[in-house]
Scaffold this motif. Sequence first.
Motif, PDB file in Angstrom:
ATOM      1  N   GLY A  30       0.819  -1.216   0.000  1.00  0.00           N
ATOM      2  CA  GLY A  30       0.000   0.000   0.000  1.00  0.00           C
ATOM      3  C   GLY A  30       0.846   1.256   0.000  1.00  0.00           C
ATOM      4  N   THR A  31       2.172   1.079  -0.024  1.00  0.00           N
ATOM      5  CA  THR A  31       3.069   2.235  -0.053  1.00  0.00           C
ATOM      6  C   THR A  31       4.008   2.108  -1.259  1.00  0.00           C
ATOM      7  OG1 THR A  31       2.921   2.467   2.350  1.00  0.00           O
ATOM      8  CG2 THR A  31       4.759   3.577   1.278  1.00  0.00           C
ATOM      9  N   LEU A  32       4.987   1.210  -1.189  1.00  0.00           N
ATOM     10  CA  LEU A  32       5.889   1.039  -2.344  1.00  0.00           C
ATOM     11  C   LEU A  32       5.263   0.158  -3.404  1.00  0.00           C
ATOM     12  CD1 LEU A  32       9.548   0.562  -1.084  1.00  0.00           C
ATOM     13  CD2 LEU A  32       8.486   2.566  -2.131  1.00  0.00           C
ATOM     14  N   ILE A  33       4.544  -0.872  -2.954  1.00  0.00           N
ATOM     15  CA  ILE A  33       3.863  -1.727  -3.931  1.00  0.00           C
ATOM     16  C   ILE A  33       2.371  -1.752  -3.625  1.00  0.00           C
ATOM     17  CG2 ILE A  33       5.917  -3.158  -4.307  1.00  0.00           C
ATOM     18  CD1 ILE A  33       4.611  -5.371  -2.691  1.00  0.00           C
ATOM     19  N   GLU A  34       1.622  -2.161  -4.629  1.00  0.00           N
ATOM     20  CA  GLU A  34       0.167  -2.198  -4.502  1.00  0.00           C
ATOM     21  C   GLU A  34      -0.234  -3.158  -3.390  1.00  0.00           C
ATOM     22  OE1 GLU A  34      -2.554  -4.022  -7.669  1.00  0.00           O
ATOM     23  OE2 GLU A  34      -2.103  -2.001  -8.422  1.00  0.00           O
ATOM     24  N   ASN A  35      -1.252  -2.783  -2.644  1.00  0.00           N
ATOM     25  CA  ASN A  35      -1.712  -3.639  -1.558  1.00  0.00           C
ATOM     26  C   ASN A  35      -2.533  -4.798  -2.108  1.00  0.00           C
ATOM     27  OD1 ASN A  35      -1.938  -4.418   1.062  1.00  0.00           O
ATOM     28  ND2 ASN A  35      -3.598  -3.007   1.561  1.00  0.00           N
ATOM     29  N   ARG A  36      -2.044  -6.012  -1.904  1.00  0.00           N
ATOM     30  CA  ARG A  36      -2.809  -7.204  -2.260  1.00  0.00           C
ATOM     31  C   ARG A  36      -3.061  -7.940  -0.961  1.00  0.00           C
ATOM     32  NH1 ARG A  36      -1.677  -9.302  -7.668  1.00  0.00           N
ATOM     33  NH2 ARG A  36      -1.710  -7.454  -8.973  1.00  0.00           N
ATOM     34  N   HIS A  37      -4.194  -8.578  -0.861  1.00  0.00           N
ATOM     35  CA  HIS A  37      -4.502  -9.301   0.371  1.00  0.00           C
ATOM     36  C   HIS A  37      -3.544 -10.486   0.500  1.00  0.00           C
ATOM     37  CE1 HIS A  37      -6.946 -10.208   3.795  1.00  0.00           C
ATOM     38  NE2 HIS A  37      -7.147 -11.434   3.377  1.00  0.00           N
ATOM     39  N   TYR A  38      -2.620 -10.404   1.447  1.00  0.00           N
ATOM     40  CA  TYR A  38      -1.617 -11.440   1.665  1.00  0.00           C
ATOM     41  C   TYR A  38      -0.927 -11.872   0.363  1.00  0.00           C
ATOM     42  CZ  TYR A  38      -3.461 -11.551   6.369  1.00  0.00           C
ATOM     43  OH  TYR A  38      -3.855 -11.193   7.620  1.00  0.00           O
ATOM     44  N   ASP A  50       1.230   3.893   5.022  1.00  0.00           N
ATOM     45  CA  ASP A  50      -0.178   4.195   4.754  1.00  0.00           C
ATOM     46  C   ASP A  50      -1.091   3.863   5.929  1.00  0.00           C
ATOM     47  OD1 ASP A  50       0.094   1.407   4.488  1.00  0.00           O
ATOM     48  OD2 ASP A  50      -1.564   1.292   3.058  1.00  0.00           O
ATOM     49  N   ARG A  51      -0.506   3.475   7.068  1.00  0.00           N
ATOM     50  CA  ARG A  51      -1.345   3.048   8.193  1.00  0.00           C
ATOM     51  C   ARG A  51      -0.913   3.722   9.495  1.00  0.00           C
ATOM     52  NH1 ARG A  51      -2.917  -2.694   7.516  1.00  0.00           N
ATOM     53  NH2 ARG A  51      -3.978  -2.707   5.493  1.00  0.00           N
ATOM     54  N   ALA A  52      -1.829   3.669  10.451  1.00  0.00           N
ATOM     55  CA  ALA A  52      -1.555   4.269  11.762  1.00  0.00           C
ATOM     56  C   ALA A  52      -0.303   3.659  12.404  1.00  0.00           C
ATOM     57  CB  ALA A  52      -2.758   4.084  12.680  1.00  0.00           C
ATOM     58  N   MET A 107      11.283  10.132  14.421  1.00  0.00           N
ATOM     59  CA  MET A 107      11.470  10.404  12.992  1.00  0.00           C
ATOM     60  C   MET A 107      10.366  11.324  12.488  1.00  0.00           C
ATOM     61  SD  MET A 107      12.161   6.501  11.806  1.00  0.00           S
ATOM     62  CE  MET A 107      12.653   6.968  10.144  1.00  0.00           C
ATOM     63  N   LYS A 108      10.577  11.867  11.276  1.00  0.00           N
ATOM     64  CA  LYS A 108       9.509  12.614  10.628  1.00  0.00           C
ATOM     65  C   LYS A 108       8.581  11.602   9.957  1.00  0.00           C
ATOM     66  CE  LYS A 108      12.996  15.203   9.246  1.00  0.00           C
ATOM     67  NZ  LYS A 108      13.879  16.160   8.573  1.00  0.00           N
ATOM     68  N   THR A 109       7.273  11.798  10.109  1.00  0.00           N
ATOM     69  CA  THR A 109       6.333  10.807   9.583  1.00  0.00           C
ATOM     70  C   THR A 109       5.614  11.338   8.353  1.00  0.00           C
ATOM     71  OG1 THR A 109       4.714  11.612  11.198  1.00  0.00           O
ATOM     72  CG2 THR A 109       5.943   9.633  11.777  1.00  0.00           C
ATOM     73  N   VAL A 110       5.471  10.465   7.364  1.00  0.00           N
ATOM     74  CA  VAL A 110       4.814  10.826   6.108  1.00  0.00           C
ATOM     75  C   VAL A 110       3.714   9.812   5.834  1.00  0.00           C
ATOM     76  CG1 VAL A 110       5.133  11.265   3.644  1.00  0.00           C
ATOM     77  CG2 VAL A 110       7.042  11.650   5.234  1.00  0.00           C
ATOM     78  N   LEU A 111       2.472  10.293   5.826  1.00  0.00           N
ATOM     79  CA  LEU A 111       1.340   9.400   5.578  1.00  0.00           C
ATOM     80  C   LEU A 111       0.926   9.462   4.123  1.00  0.00           C
ATOM     81  CD1 LEU A 111      -0.938   7.563   6.826  1.00  0.00           C
ATOM     82  CD2 LEU A 111      -2.313   9.650   6.900  1.00  0.00           C
ATOM     83  N   LEU A 112       0.864   8.282   3.511  1.00  0.00           N
ATOM     84  CA  LEU A 112       0.304   8.177   2.174  1.00  0.00           C
ATOM     85  C   LEU A 112      -1.156   7.797   2.368  1.00  0.00           C
ATOM     86  CD1 LEU A 112       0.955   8.171  -0.846  1.00  0.00           C
ATOM     87  CD2 LEU A 112       1.424   5.739  -0.638  1.00  0.00           C
ATOM     88  N   ARG A 113      -2.041   8.727   2.078  1.00  0.00           N
ATOM     89  CA  ARG A 113      -3.443   8.529   2.407  1.00  0.00           C
ATOM     90  C   ARG A 113      -4.147   7.789   1.280  1.00  0.00           C
ATOM     91  NH1 ARG A 113      -6.741  13.798   3.974  1.00  0.00           N
ATOM     92  NH2 ARG A 113      -5.818  14.405   1.995  1.00  0.00           N
ATOM     93  N   SER A 114      -4.779   6.689   1.615  1.00  0.00           N
ATOM     94  CA  SER A 114      -5.495   5.925   0.592  1.00  0.00           C
ATOM     95  C   SER A 114      -6.972   6.308   0.629  1.00  0.00           C
ATOM     96  CB  SER A 114      -5.325   4.422   0.835  1.00  0.00           C
ATOM     97  OG  SER A 114      -5.902   4.079   2.068  1.00  0.00           O
ATOM     98  N   ASN A 115      -7.664   5.999  -0.432  1.00  0.00           N
ATOM     99  CA  ASN A 115      -9.073   6.391  -0.538  1.00  0.00           C
ATOM    100  C   ASN A 115      -9.912   5.834   0.603  1.00  0.00           C
ATOM    101  OD1 ASN A 115      -8.933   7.923  -2.899  1.00  0.00           O
ATOM    102  ND2 ASN A 115      -8.772   6.052  -4.105  1.00  0.00           N
ATOM    103  N   SER A 116      -9.566   4.635   1.034  1.00  0.00           N
ATOM    104  CA  SER A 116     -10.396   3.943   2.008  1.00  0.00           C
ATOM    105  C   SER A 116     -10.397   4.599   3.389  1.00  0.00           C
ATOM    106  CB  SER A 116      -9.926   2.499   2.138  1.00  0.00           C
ATOM    107  OG  SER A 116      -8.570   2.478   2.456  1.00  0.00           O
ATOM    108  N   TYR A 173       3.461  14.900   7.714  1.00  0.00           N
ATOM    109  CA  TYR A 173       3.114  15.242   6.331  1.00  0.00           C
ATOM    110  C   TYR A 173       2.093  14.233   5.837  1.00  0.00           C
ATOM    111  CZ  TYR A 173       7.612  17.604   6.805  1.00  0.00           C
ATOM    112  OH  TYR A 173       8.647  18.375   7.249  1.00  0.00           O
ATOM    113  N   VAL A 174       1.123  14.724   5.085  1.00  0.00           N
ATOM    114  CA  VAL A 174       0.108  13.828   4.519  1.00  0.00           C
ATOM    115  C   VAL A 174       0.031  14.074   3.019  1.00  0.00           C
ATOM    116  CG1 VAL A 174      -2.321  13.129   4.576  1.00  0.00           C
ATOM    117  CG2 VAL A 174      -1.213  13.929   6.669  1.00  0.00           C
ATOM    118  N   PHE A 175       0.137  13.013   2.248  1.00  0.00           N
ATOM    119  CA  PHE A 175       0.048  13.129   0.792  1.00  0.00           C
ATOM    120  C   PHE A 175      -0.929  12.099   0.253  1.00  0.00           C
ATOM    121  CE2 PHE A 175       4.499  14.544   1.624  1.00  0.00           C
ATOM    122  CZ  PHE A 175       4.380  15.838   1.144  1.00  0.00           C
ATOM    123  N   ASP A 176      -1.556  12.436  -0.884  1.00  0.00           N
ATOM    124  CA  ASP A 176      -2.477  11.492  -1.500  1.00  0.00           C
ATOM    125  C   ASP A 176      -1.797  10.624  -2.550  1.00  0.00           C
ATOM    126  OD1 ASP A 176      -4.687  12.219  -0.007  1.00  0.00           O
ATOM    127  OD2 ASP A 176      -5.115  13.927  -1.304  1.00  0.00           O
TER     128      ASP A 176
END
Length: 170
Positions: free
Chosen positions: A10-18, A125-127, A138-147, A157-160
């Motif tokens: 969900g960050t570097l690669i696409e999130n697939r269920h397991y 992308d998660r809490a 550290m400095k934290t950067v959230l990649l915000r997903s639609n869900s 920092y928050v980015f889409d």
Amino acid sequence: MKAFIFDRDGTLIENRHYLSTPMGIKFNPCAFDLLRTIRHCGYHIFVLTNQSGVRRGYYSRERIEEIHREMLLRLTQEKIRIEKIFYCEHHPNERCNCRKPGDHFLKILRRRYDMEPESSYFVGDRAEDMLLGKKCGMKTVLLRSNSQKDQTPSADYVFDSLCAILNLLK
Ligand SMILES: [Mg+2]
Ligand SMILES: [Zn+2]
């Protein structure tokens, strides 16, 4: 040294269920450009991922390592060097200290790699990613997903989009 530590799914690669096969790896379209720029700016890059699917019996440790070898190979083909991919294979019930937001691997990064938290970033992308980065200074950067747009964890920092993280480096 200063570092960028990335969550994997969900960050570097696409999130697939397991995700359980190297065939299923799909890098975020922005990943290569971003990682190249980060290296160019003198940061070392690490990946830190929770993979409880091992203990849940969804895939073997060998399979995880095969997936990570494939990721590193594709990055090498793009001329990008990642120092190491750390993963926790434990089930949450085991209460280990390497499952995010446990700080076992970040302690290793500080001790063995001399990582300086105050000049380093944790991107996820998660809490649990934000909690861990914050806990370690550290400095934290959230990649915000639609869900999760309604319940965004707090971050510096928050980015889409992963591409937008480039703004931090300008
Ligand atoms: Mg994730
Ligand atoms: Zn663990």
